[in-house]
Write a protein that holds these residues in place. Structure first.
Motif, short mmCIF file in Angstrom:
data_model
loop_
_atom_site.label_atom_id
_atom_site.label_comp_id
_atom_site.label_asym_id
_atom_site.label_seq_id
_atom_site.Cartn_x
_atom_site.Cartn_y
_atom_site.Cartn_z
N ALA A 167 5.52 -4.14 -8.76
CA ALA A 167 4.68 -4.22 -7.56
C ALA A 167 3.88 -2.93 -7.33
N ALA A 168 4.11 -1.91 -8.20
CA ALA A 168 3.57 -0.58 -7.90
C ALA A 168 2.05 -0.57 -7.68
N CYS A 169 1.31 -1.23 -8.55
CA CYS A 169 -0.16 -1.15 -8.43
C CYS A 169 -0.64 -1.78 -7.13
N GLY A 170 -0.13 -2.97 -6.85
CA GLY A 170 -0.54 -3.66 -5.62
C GLY A 170 -0.09 -2.91 -4.38
N ALA A 171 1.12 -2.37 -4.44
CA ALA A 171 1.66 -1.63 -3.29
C ALA A 171 0.84 -0.36 -3.05
N GLY A 172 0.53 0.35 -4.14
CA GLY A 172 -0.24 1.59 -4.01
C GLY A 172 -1.64 1.32 -3.50
N GLU A 173 -2.23 0.23 -3.99
CA GLU A 173 -3.59 -0.11 -3.56
C GLU A 173 -3.61 -0.43 -2.06
N LEU A 174 -2.59 -1.16 -1.61
CA LEU A 174 -2.52 -1.52 -0.19
C LEU A 174 -2.33 -0.26 0.68
N LEU A 175 -1.45 0.63 0.22
CA LEU A 175 -1.22 1.87 0.98
C LEU A 175 -2.50 2.70 1.04
N ALA A 176 -3.19 2.82 -0.10
CA ALA A 176 -4.42 3.62 -0.14
C ALA A 176 -5.47 3.04 0.80
N ALA A 177 -5.60 1.72 0.82
CA ALA A 177 -6.58 1.08 1.71
C ALA A 177 -6.23 1.37 3.17
N LEU A 206 -8.46 -4.36 5.22
CA LEU A 206 -7.16 -4.69 4.62
C LEU A 206 -7.14 -6.14 4.17
N PRO A 207 -6.44 -6.43 3.06
CA PRO A 207 -6.33 -7.83 2.62
C PRO A 207 -5.46 -8.62 3.59
N PRO A 208 -5.57 -9.95 3.54
CA PRO A 208 -4.80 -10.78 4.49
C PRO A 208 -3.29 -10.54 4.41
N HIS A 209 -2.77 -10.13 3.23
CA HIS A 209 -1.32 -9.98 3.11
C HIS A 209 -0.80 -8.67 3.71
N ALA A 210 -1.71 -7.80 4.18
CA ALA A 210 -1.27 -6.48 4.68
C ALA A 210 -0.22 -6.62 5.79
N ALA A 211 -0.44 -7.58 6.68
CA ALA A 211 0.47 -7.71 7.84
C ALA A 211 1.89 -8.05 7.40
N ALA A 212 2.02 -8.76 6.26
CA ALA A 212 3.34 -9.18 5.79
C ALA A 212 4.18 -7.99 5.32
N PHE A 213 3.53 -6.85 5.04
CA PHE A 213 4.26 -5.69 4.54
C PHE A 213 4.32 -4.54 5.54
N SER A 214 3.64 -4.72 6.67
CA SER A 214 3.60 -3.65 7.67
C SER A 214 4.93 -3.58 8.43
N LEU A 215 5.35 -2.37 8.79
CA LEU A 215 6.56 -2.23 9.61
C LEU A 215 6.39 -2.96 10.95
N ALA A 216 5.15 -3.05 11.42
CA ALA A 216 4.87 -3.67 12.73
C ALA A 216 5.23 -5.16 12.75
N ARG A 217 5.46 -5.76 11.57
CA ARG A 217 5.78 -7.20 11.55
C ARG A 217 7.04 -7.50 12.36
N TYR A 218 7.95 -6.51 12.42
CA TYR A 218 9.21 -6.75 13.14
C TYR A 218 9.03 -6.77 14.66
N GLU A 219 7.84 -6.38 15.13
CA GLU A 219 7.58 -6.44 16.58
C GLU A 219 7.17 -7.85 17.00
N ASP A 220 6.84 -8.69 16.04
CA ASP A 220 6.39 -10.05 16.33
C ASP A 220 7.62 -10.96 16.54
N PRO A 221 7.79 -11.49 17.77
CA PRO A 221 8.98 -12.32 18.04
C PRO A 221 9.08 -13.52 17.10
N GLU A 222 7.93 -14.08 16.71
CA GLU A 222 7.94 -15.24 15.80
C GLU A 222 8.51 -14.84 14.44
N TYR A 223 8.11 -13.66 13.99
CA TYR A 223 8.60 -13.17 12.68
C TYR A 223 10.10 -12.91 12.75
N ARG A 224 10.52 -12.31 13.89
CA ARG A 224 11.96 -12.01 14.02
C ARG A 224 12.77 -13.31 14.03
#
Ligand SMILES: Cc1cc2nc3c(=O)[nH]c(=O)nc-3n(C[C@H](O)[C@H](O)[C@H](O)COP(=O)(O)OP(=O)(O)OC[C@H]3O[C@@H](n4cnc5c(N)ncnc54)[C@H](O)[C@@H]3O)c2cc1C
Length: 243
Positions: free
Chosen positions: A196-206, A213-231
């Motif tokens: 996952a290194a290349c994709g992960a690094g690219e997302l972090l750099a962006a 940010l690409p649509p998948h950014a939210a799925a990897f953000s720490l902030a996802r845990y603030e969403d009650p639906e996600y929890r």
């Protein structure tokens, strides 16, 4: 950033700080007074020589998905049964022993991995490994590749190595900003961080560069845990399939 070198302290000023400390990502987060939803598992592998070429060099990653009773001779079973310390070697082991050839045509190295006693641990180095691990791994794999029995009791000394999988509950990494301006994280890369290194690094750099940010950014953000639906989703996530 404060660097301690003996009695000398060096301060490095920076607008951007990335916590990429792998198994120590939590320790570094604690310096920022943050708590991260990660845990750690020790995973070990052996590299051993296959001079008889039992495993073809072009073999793909091989995964045994059945539970395993290790093959022992009657004599070995009797002997292992004598002691509480070795009796576990006769019990059923979980599925998941996996292996692949390592190196090109000139190599005869094979890697075997099997986390048969997966549990959450605190990362410490150096770590200790079950002294029976190489024999367990070899015998487990021999259920899929019977030719490996040729190495029972006479495997050339394997290299035993390993490290920690740092994981989130749902086995999705943490990539993106932390709730402190200028601080970021790339971690929780579990057992797939090389892939996952290349994709992960690219997302972090962006994220750091303030790019779209690409649509998948939210799925990897720490902030996802603030969403009650996600929890809520996390409560019924089920097994991740991690070996
Ligand atoms: C046995 C095993 C097999 C694996 N096989 C595969 C595989 O086949 N394919 C795959 O994709 N992934 C695999 N992985 C997973 C992969 O190795 C990890 O996901 C990946 O290494 C995680 O990368 P990282 O950069 O987050 O952490 P690391 O690679 O652990 O890097 C973290 C770095 O931070 C440094 N550091 C820590 N604390 C500090 C500090 N306070 N200050 C400065 N530096 C610090 C460390 O020294 C280290 O260099 C395997 C892991 C193990 C254990």
């Amino acid at each position: 950033i404060r660097l301690q070198n003996g009695s000398q302290t060096e301060i490095v000023s920076t607008r951007h700080f990335v916590n990429a400390a792998g198994p120590f990502v939590q320790n570094v987060a604690a310096m920022l007074e943050l708590d991260l939803p990660v845990f750690h598992e020790l995973h070990v592998k052996i590299a051993f020589r296959d001079p008889l070429k039992i495993i073809p060099r072009e073999a793909p990653l091989l995964i045994w998905t059945d539970p395993a009773i290790l093959p022992w001779s009657e004599e070995e079973r009797d002997s292992l049964n004598q002691s509480e310390e070795t009796r576990y070697l006769l019990k059923e082991f979980p599925s998941g022993v996996h292996a692949r050839p390592e190196g090109g045509a000139g190599s005869d190295t094979v890697l075997i991995l099997w986390t048969y006693d997966v549990k959450t641990v605190d990362p410490v180095f150096p770590f200790s490994v079950d002294p029976h691990y190489p024999e367990i791994a070899l015998r487990g794999l021999s259920l899929m590749i019977p030719g490996l029995r040729a190495y029972f009791g006479r495997m050339t000394k394997p290299v035993v190595d390993g490290g920690y999988y740092t994981k989130t509950r749902e086995n999705r990494p943490l990539i993106g900003p932390l709730p402190i301006e200028g601080a970021y994280i790339i971690g929780g890369l579990s057992g797939f961080g090389i892939m996952a290194a290349c994709g992960a690094g690219e997302l972090l750099a962006a994220s750091i560069a303030g790019n779209d940010l690409p649509p998948h950014a939210a799925a990897f953000s720490l902030a996802r845990y603030e969403d009650p639906e996600y929890r809520k989703l996390l409560g019924s996530w089920g097994e991740t399939g991690q070996l």
